[in-house]
Scaffold this motif. Structure first.
Motif, PDB file in Angstrom:
ATOM      1  N   SER A   2      13.627  -8.027   1.987  1.00 17.17           N
ATOM      2  CA  SER A   2      12.657  -7.515   0.788  1.00 17.17           C
ATOM      3  C   SER A   2      12.884  -5.868   0.653  1.00 17.17           C
ATOM      4  CB  SER A   2      11.494  -7.849   0.764  1.00 17.17           C
ATOM      5  OG  SER A   2      10.542  -7.299   1.678  1.00 17.17           O
ATOM      6  N   LEU A   3      12.570  -5.431  -0.311  1.00 20.35           N
ATOM      7  CA  LEU A   3      12.562  -3.906  -0.415  1.00 20.35           C
ATOM      8  C   LEU A   3      11.565  -3.377   0.398  1.00 20.35           C
ATOM      9  CD1 LEU A   3      12.869  -3.298  -4.301  1.00 20.35           C
ATOM     10  CD2 LEU A   3      14.450  -2.854  -2.633  1.00 20.35           C
ATOM     11  N   LYS A   4      10.598  -3.962   0.700  1.00 20.77           N
ATOM     12  CA  LYS A   4       9.248  -3.385   1.439  1.00 20.77           C
ATOM     13  C   LYS A   4       9.729  -3.622   2.814  1.00 20.77           C
ATOM     14  CE  LYS A   4       4.566  -4.495   3.451  1.00 20.77           C
ATOM     15  NZ  LYS A   4       3.523  -5.241   3.309  1.00 20.77           N
ATOM     16  N   GLU A   5      10.541  -4.602   3.335  1.00 22.24           N
ATOM     17  CA  GLU A   5      11.065  -4.671   4.696  1.00 22.24           C
ATOM     18  C   GLU A   5      11.863  -3.474   4.966  1.00 22.24           C
ATOM     19  OE1 GLU A   5      12.426  -8.614   4.400  1.00 22.24           O
ATOM     20  OE2 GLU A   5      10.596  -9.379   5.509  1.00 22.24           O
ATOM     21  N   SER A   6      12.923  -3.272   3.796  1.00 19.39           N
ATOM     22  CA  SER A   6      14.119  -2.257   4.057  1.00 19.39           C
ATOM     23  C   SER A   6      13.310  -0.952   4.021  1.00 19.39           C
ATOM     24  CB  SER A   6      14.756  -2.493   2.762  1.00 19.39           C
ATOM     25  OG  SER A   6      15.734  -3.585   3.019  1.00 19.39           O
ATOM     26  N   ALA A   7      12.305  -0.768   3.251  1.00 18.61           N
ATOM     27  CA  ALA A   7      11.866   0.689   3.357  1.00 18.61           C
ATOM     28  C   ALA A   7      11.020   0.882   4.557  1.00 18.61           C
ATOM     29  CB  ALA A   7      10.949   0.748   2.432  1.00 18.61           C
ATOM     30  N   ALA A   8      10.382  -0.106   5.054  1.00 15.33           N
ATOM     31  CA  ALA A   8       9.630  -0.143   6.579  1.00 15.33           C
ATOM     32  C   ALA A   8      10.538   0.119   7.586  1.00 15.33           C
ATOM     33  CB  ALA A   8       8.827  -1.393   6.513  1.00 15.33           C
ATOM     34  N   ASP A   9      11.717  -0.452   7.628  1.00 14.03           N
ATOM     35  CA  ASP A   9      12.664  -0.419   8.612  1.00 14.03           C
ATOM     36  C   ASP A   9      13.334   0.955   8.542  1.00 14.03           C
ATOM     37  OD1 ASP A   9      14.223  -1.516  10.938  1.00 14.03           O
ATOM     38  OD2 ASP A   9      16.152  -1.357   9.356  1.00 14.03           O
ATOM     39  N   ALA A  10      13.569   1.485   7.639  1.00 16.61           N
ATOM     40  CA  ALA A  10      14.145   2.792   7.343  1.00 16.61           C
ATOM     41  C   ALA A  10      13.293   3.905   7.916  1.00 16.61           C
ATOM     42  CB  ALA A  10      14.578   3.121   5.886  1.00 16.61           C
ATOM     43  N   ALA A  11      12.008   3.593   7.343  1.00 15.84           N
ATOM     44  CA  ALA A  11      11.063   4.729   7.681  1.00 15.84           C
ATOM     45  C   ALA A  11      10.863   4.683   9.397  1.00 15.84           C
ATOM     46  CB  ALA A  11       9.809   4.697   7.070  1.00 15.84           C
ATOM     47  N   VAL A  44       5.009   3.371  -1.349  1.00 19.17           N
ATOM     48  CA  VAL A  44       5.166   2.771  -2.894  1.00 19.17           C
ATOM     49  C   VAL A  44       5.210   1.518  -2.682  1.00 19.17           C
ATOM     50  CG1 VAL A  44       6.561   2.936  -4.762  1.00 19.17           C
ATOM     51  CG2 VAL A  44       6.220   4.891  -3.589  1.00 19.17           C
ATOM     52  N   PHE A  45       5.932   0.816  -1.645  1.00 19.10           N
ATOM     53  CA  PHE A  45       6.119  -0.754  -1.415  1.00 19.10           C
ATOM     54  C   PHE A  45       5.049  -1.266  -0.518  1.00 19.10           C
ATOM     55  CE2 PHE A  45      10.384   1.080  -2.374  1.00 19.10           C
ATOM     56  CZ  PHE A  45      10.889   0.297  -3.505  1.00 19.10           C
ATOM     57  N   GLY A  46       3.962  -0.415  -0.203  1.00 23.33           N
ATOM     58  CA  GLY A  46       2.832  -1.291   0.681  1.00 23.33           C
ATOM     59  C   GLY A  46       2.914  -1.118   1.927  1.00 23.33           C
ATOM     60  N   VAL A  47       4.055  -0.404   2.627  1.00 23.30           N
ATOM     61  CA  VAL A  47       4.127  -0.377   3.834  1.00 23.30           C
ATOM     62  C   VAL A  47       2.821   0.198   4.612  1.00 23.30           C
ATOM     63  CG1 VAL A  47       5.604   0.444   5.869  1.00 23.30           C
ATOM     64  CG2 VAL A  47       6.375  -0.365   3.999  1.00 23.30           C
ATOM     65  N   THR A  48       2.389  -0.230   5.649  1.00 23.99           N
ATOM     66  CA  THR A  48       0.928   0.211   6.312  1.00 23.99           C
ATOM     67  C   THR A  48       1.351   0.764   7.721  1.00 23.99           C
ATOM     68  OG1 THR A  48       0.348  -1.789   7.184  1.00 23.99           O
ATOM     69  CG2 THR A  48      -0.370  -1.298   4.932  1.00 23.99           C
ATOM     70  N   ALA A  49       0.585   1.410   8.340  1.00 26.55           N
ATOM     71  CA  ALA A  49       0.525   1.699   9.684  1.00 26.55           C
ATOM     72  C   ALA A  49       0.927   0.533  10.560  1.00 26.55           C
ATOM     73  CB  ALA A  49      -0.747   2.676  10.140  1.00 26.55           C
ATOM     74  N   ASP A  50       0.202  -0.588  10.171  1.00 28.28           N
ATOM     75  CA  ASP A  50       0.460  -1.784  10.998  1.00 28.28           C
ATOM     76  C   ASP A  50       1.706  -2.270  11.102  1.00 28.28           C
ATOM     77  OD1 ASP A  50      -2.323  -1.824  11.816  1.00 28.28           O
ATOM     78  OD2 ASP A  50      -2.879  -3.150  10.246  1.00 28.28           O
TER      79      ASP A  50
END
Length: 59
Positions: A2-11, A44-50
């Motif tokens: 998903s976009l959230k997973e991709s954004a989280a992985d890149a960050a 923006v995609f809801g990625v959190t510190a967790d």
């Protein structure tokens, strides 16, 4: 992936780079800016510190 997973992985990858630099005594300003930008986008995609904690501990 998903976009959230991709954004989280890149960050998380950007953060990992900065953390490795810190372990070696300093950071590159461009890498810090890249990590900040990646985290802003991920937010923006809801990625959190967790999410980051989970990803950073996986590698």
């Amino acid at each position: 992936m998903s976009l959230k997973e991709s954004a989280a992985d890149a960050a998380a990858q950007s953060l990992r780079t900065v953390f490795e630099q810190l372990d070696n005594g300093g950071t590159e300003p461009a890498d810090v800016r890249a990590a900040n930008t990646a985290m802003d986008v991920a937010g923006v995609f809801g990625v959190t510190a967790d999410d980051y904690a989970r990803l950073l501990h996986q590698h």
